[in-house]
Scaffold this motif. Structure first.
Motif, PDB file in Angstrom:
ATOM      1  N   TRP A 100       0.825  -1.205   0.000  1.00 30.76           N
ATOM      2  CA  TRP A 100       0.000   0.000   0.000  1.00 30.76           C
ATOM      3  C   TRP A 100       0.857   1.253   0.000  1.00 30.76           C
ATOM      4  O   TRP A 100       0.440   2.315   0.471  1.00 30.76           O
ATOM      5  N   GLY A 101       2.072   1.111  -0.556  1.00 31.69           N
ATOM      6  CA  GLY A 101       3.021   2.203  -0.526  1.00 31.69           C
ATOM      7  C   GLY A 101       2.944   3.223  -1.651  1.00 31.69           C
ATOM      8  O   GLY A 101       3.374   4.368  -1.470  1.00 31.69           O
ATOM      9  N   PRO A 102       2.423   2.877  -2.842  1.00 31.73           N
ATOM     10  CA  PRO A 102       2.438   3.841  -3.942  1.00 31.73           C
ATOM     11  C   PRO A 102       1.663   5.118  -3.623  1.00 31.73           C
ATOM     12  O   PRO A 102       0.640   5.074  -2.926  1.00 31.73           O
ATOM     13  N   LEU A 107       0.099   7.289  -9.037  1.00 26.93           N
ATOM     14  CA  LEU A 107      -0.412   6.106  -9.730  1.00 26.93           C
ATOM     15  C   LEU A 107      -1.465   6.495 -10.760  1.00 26.93           C
ATOM     16  O   LEU A 107      -1.427   6.048 -11.915  1.00 26.93           O
ATOM     17  N   LEU A 108      -2.399   7.345 -10.360  1.00 27.17           N
ATOM     18  CA  LEU A 108      -3.450   7.775 -11.279  1.00 27.17           C
ATOM     19  C   LEU A 108      -2.890   8.580 -12.439  1.00 27.17           C
ATOM     20  O   LEU A 108      -3.320   8.426 -13.589  1.00 27.17           O
ATOM     21  N   ALA A 109      -1.921   9.451 -12.147  1.00 23.82           N
ATOM     22  CA  ALA A 109      -1.327  10.271 -13.208  1.00 23.82           C
ATOM     23  C   ALA A 109      -0.616   9.392 -14.235  1.00 23.82           C
ATOM     24  O   ALA A 109      -0.756   9.588 -15.448  1.00 23.82           O
ATOM     25  N   GLU A 183       8.576   1.726 -12.053  1.00 15.81           N
ATOM     26  CA  GLU A 183       8.654   0.704 -11.007  1.00 15.81           C
ATOM     27  C   GLU A 183       7.799   1.039  -9.786  1.00 15.81           C
ATOM     28  O   GLU A 183       7.447   0.157  -9.000  1.00 15.81           O
ATOM     29  N   ARG A 184       7.445   2.291  -9.613  1.00 15.35           N
ATOM     30  CA  ARG A 184       6.600   2.676  -8.471  1.00 15.35           C
ATOM     31  C   ARG A 184       5.164   2.207  -8.639  1.00 15.35           C
ATOM     32  O   ARG A 184       4.462   1.994  -7.639  1.00 15.35           O
ATOM     33  N   TYR A 185       4.715   2.046  -9.883  1.00 12.14           N
ATOM     34  CA  TYR A 185       3.304   1.787 -10.134  1.00 12.14           C
ATOM     35  C   TYR A 185       3.037   0.560 -11.002  1.00 12.14           C
ATOM     36  O   TYR A 185       1.880   0.126 -11.117  1.00 12.14           O
ATOM     37  N   GLY A 186       4.075   0.011 -11.607  1.00 15.32           N
ATOM     38  CA  GLY A 186       3.883  -1.023 -12.618  1.00 15.32           C
ATOM     39  C   GLY A 186       3.151  -2.254 -12.124  1.00 15.32           C
ATOM     40  O   GLY A 186       2.286  -2.807 -12.818  1.00 15.32           O
ATOM     41  N   ARG A 187       3.461  -2.728 -10.917  1.00 13.65           N
ATOM     42  CA  ARG A 187       2.820  -3.954 -10.421  1.00 13.65           C
ATOM     43  C   ARG A 187       1.329  -3.740 -10.183  1.00 13.65           C
ATOM     44  O   ARG A 187       0.514  -4.628 -10.457  1.00 13.65           O
ATOM     45  N   HIS A 188       0.972  -2.583  -9.647  1.00 12.77           N
ATOM     46  CA  HIS A 188      -0.438  -2.316  -9.383  1.00 12.77           C
ATOM     47  C   HIS A 188      -1.214  -2.150 -10.696  1.00 12.77           C
ATOM     48  O   HIS A 188      -2.379  -2.578 -10.797  1.00 12.77           O
ATOM     49  N   GLY A 228     -10.123  -0.089 -12.852  1.00 10.73           N
ATOM     50  CA  GLY A 228      -9.491  -0.912 -11.824  1.00 10.73           C
ATOM     51  C   GLY A 228      -8.356  -0.191 -11.131  1.00 10.73           C
ATOM     52  O   GLY A 228      -8.186  -0.295  -9.907  1.00 10.73           O
ATOM     53  N   VAL A 229      -7.555   0.545 -11.898  1.00 10.64           N
ATOM     54  CA  VAL A 229      -6.471   1.326 -11.297  1.00 10.64           C
ATOM     55  C   VAL A 229      -7.030   2.403 -10.371  1.00 10.64           C
ATOM     56  O   VAL A 229      -6.502   2.664  -9.286  1.00 10.64           O
ATOM     57  N   GLN A 230      -8.117   3.031 -10.792  1.00 12.49           N
ATOM     58  CA  GLN A 230      -8.748   4.049  -9.948  1.00 12.49           C
ATOM     59  C   GLN A 230      -9.192   3.457  -8.606  1.00 12.49           C
ATOM     60  O   GLN A 230      -8.994   4.084  -7.552  1.00 12.49           O
ATOM     61  N   ALA A 231      -9.765   2.268  -8.638  1.00 12.63           N
ATOM     62  CA  ALA A 231     -10.196   1.622  -7.395  1.00 12.63           C
ATOM     63  C   ALA A 231      -9.004   1.325  -6.494  1.00 12.63           C
ATOM     64  O   ALA A 231      -9.075   1.508  -5.270  1.00 12.63           O
ATOM     65  N   ILE A 232      -7.909   0.874  -7.089  1.00 14.93           N
ATOM     66  CA  ILE A 232      -6.700   0.611  -6.307  1.00 14.93           C
ATOM     67  C   ILE A 232      -6.189   1.893  -5.665  1.00 14.93           C
ATOM     68  O   ILE A 232      -5.845   1.920  -4.470  1.00 14.93           O
ATOM     69  N   ALA A 233      -6.144   2.970  -6.428  1.00 15.26           N
ATOM     70  CA  ALA A 233      -5.658   4.246  -5.902  1.00 15.26           C
ATOM     71  C   ALA A 233      -6.519   4.729  -4.737  1.00 15.26           C
ATOM     72  O   ALA A 233      -6.001   5.241  -3.727  1.00 15.26           O
ATOM     73  N   GLU A 234      -7.828   4.568  -4.850  1.00 15.27           N
ATOM     74  CA  GLU A 234      -8.729   4.988  -3.777  1.00 15.27           C
ATOM     75  C   GLU A 234      -8.462   4.198  -2.496  1.00 15.27           C
ATOM     76  O   GLU A 234      -8.432   4.761  -1.398  1.00 15.27           O
ATOM     77  N   ASP A 235      -8.245   2.893  -2.639  1.00 11.64           N
ATOM     78  CA  ASP A 235      -7.991   2.067  -1.456  1.00 11.64           C
ATOM     79  C   ASP A 235      -6.643   2.403  -0.826  1.00 11.64           C
ATOM     80  O   ASP A 235      -6.514   2.439   0.404  1.00 11.64           O
ATOM     81  N   VAL A 236      -5.626   2.629  -1.668  1.00 14.42           N
ATOM     82  CA  VAL A 236      -4.308   2.995  -1.142  1.00 14.42           C
ATOM     83  C   VAL A 236      -4.391   4.319  -0.387  1.00 14.42           C
ATOM     84  O   VAL A 236      -3.777   4.492   0.681  1.00 14.42           O
TER      85      VAL A 236
END
Length: 372
Positions: A100-102, A107-109, A183-188, A228-236
């Motif tokens: 949950w570090g990104p 990430l969204l940008a 590398e900061r966002y690629g896995r997510h 899906g990325v937006q949902a991940i960003a919201e949770d992070v």
């Protein structure tokens, strides 16, 4: 170090399966990033954590971690945890779901830039990402040359898993993600695609076995992925303050746990192990495993299957010897002998029937080896 508490989650009754395994609204954060259809529900893990008094000084293990339900729920509750999973795409999912570090804005940008490049690329080919923009029965526009998988990868997929145009869009997006990787966002970003593939982009259906559903000639790939990325960003954004809670998911064989675990380092075990149910656990994740590059050849698939506890007759190999671990357990030997005797009595000769007595011993042997 406390006495170890082991909780094995049983397979729910078939009639209650759908309701039991549904995510409650409060559960969806992180768990929804990527989840097996038959994953056990987070609230069940939470019930056991409460019942057995898990705290910030308790270290919980899930040796058959799957997509990380146990470790994610532990992290959300501030409880250290460790998972072990042999399926590479599932292990990847569990590892990402506990990261949950990104920076959510970053990430969204970055994902927005990727989406813009992908949409421009498809538009230049005359391809729209959103098929609802077409009117009536207008067929989808196809580029002059569709991207395809190499034959060896294609042969690993269930027939008609994904239609040509959605596959083209997916491979286009993957190529752009690779060429513009951060590398900061690629896995997510990859996990968001892994989640979209089986449930939205593909033609697959799950109920509970994976099979073929309605054929989708076209579907939004870039839009679904970005959502899906937006949902991940919201949770992070909501849970990032708990990033420091220790959590790790190892890619390893649960029958050889001491390769990754220190002795006396675990206080509690919560797990749902494989069951001897003639289910090929590699089929459920086959599409995303192949498209995301976790499995590229039949030999890599065989290596993965060799690392699984033997639970079905399609995953038995000549050199398997887990049955030696239960050679002196009379009840298991009796059950296997009764199965074989009944097969002979009925004159059954299929591959499944001829191997089932052996699978019985291999399964219980593998579990005995794991528990030891």
């Amino acid at each position: 170090m406390t006495d170890i508490v082991v909780t094995t989650l049983p397979p729910p009754a078939r009639n209650a399966l759908r309701e039991t395994n549904k995510l409650a609204p409060d559960d969806r954060a992180v768990h929804d990033w990527y989840r097996f259809v038959l994953s056990f529900p987070p609230h069940l893990v939470g019930d056991y954590l409460d019942r057995f008094g898990a705290t910030a000084t308790t270290r919980v293990l899930d040796p058959f971690c799957g997509t990380g339900t146990t470790v994610v729920e532990c992290k959300k509750r501030g409880i250290p945890s460790v998972g072990i999973e042999i399926n590479p795409v599932a292990q990847f999912a569990g590892a990402v779901k506990t990261d949950w570090g990104p920076d959510p804005d970053g990430l969204l940008a970055h994902a927005s830039e990727i989406a813009e490049i992908a949409l421009d690329t498809l538009h230049a080919q005359g391809v729209e990402d959103n098929p609802t923009h077409r009117t009536g029965d207008e067929p989808p526009m196809l580029p002059a040359r569709l991207r395809i998988l190499p034959p060896e990868q294609w042969d690993l997929l269930l027939t008609n898993s994904i239609s040509p145009l959605p596959l083209h869009k997916t491979l286009t997006l993957l190529d752009i993600l690779k060429r513009n990787s951060d590398e900061r966002y690629g896995r997510h970003e990859l996990l968001a695609l892994a989640n979209a593939l089986p449930f939205t982009i593909s033609n697959l259906r799950f109920g509970p076995e994976v099979g073929l559903g309605a054929i989708k000639t076209d579907v939004s790939v870039i839009g679904t992925w970005f959502a899906g990325v937006q949902a991940i960003a919201e949770d992070v954004r909501a849970l990032g303050s708990r990033e420091s809670v220790p959590s790790v998911v190892h890619h390893a064989d649960a029958r050889q746990m001491l390769d990754v675990l220190a002795p006396e380092s675990i206080d509690m075990v919560i797990t749902s192990p494989p069951y001897p149910n003639e289910k090929d656990y590699t089929r459920t994740t086959r599409l995303e495993s192949v498209l995301l590059g976790f499995i590229n050849t039949k030999e890599e698939l065989r290596v993965l299957k060799r690392g699984l506890v033997r639970s079905n007759t399609r995953g038995v190999y000549k050199g398997d010897d887990d049955d030696q671990w239960v050679a002196h357990f009379p009840e298991i030997q009796r059950i296997a002998a009764a199965i074989e005797s009944r097969r002979i009595e009925l004159g059954k000769t299929s591959g499944f029937e001829r191997l089932y007595a052996r699978v019985t011993k291999l399964y219980f042997g593998g579990m005995a080896r794991h528990l030891a």
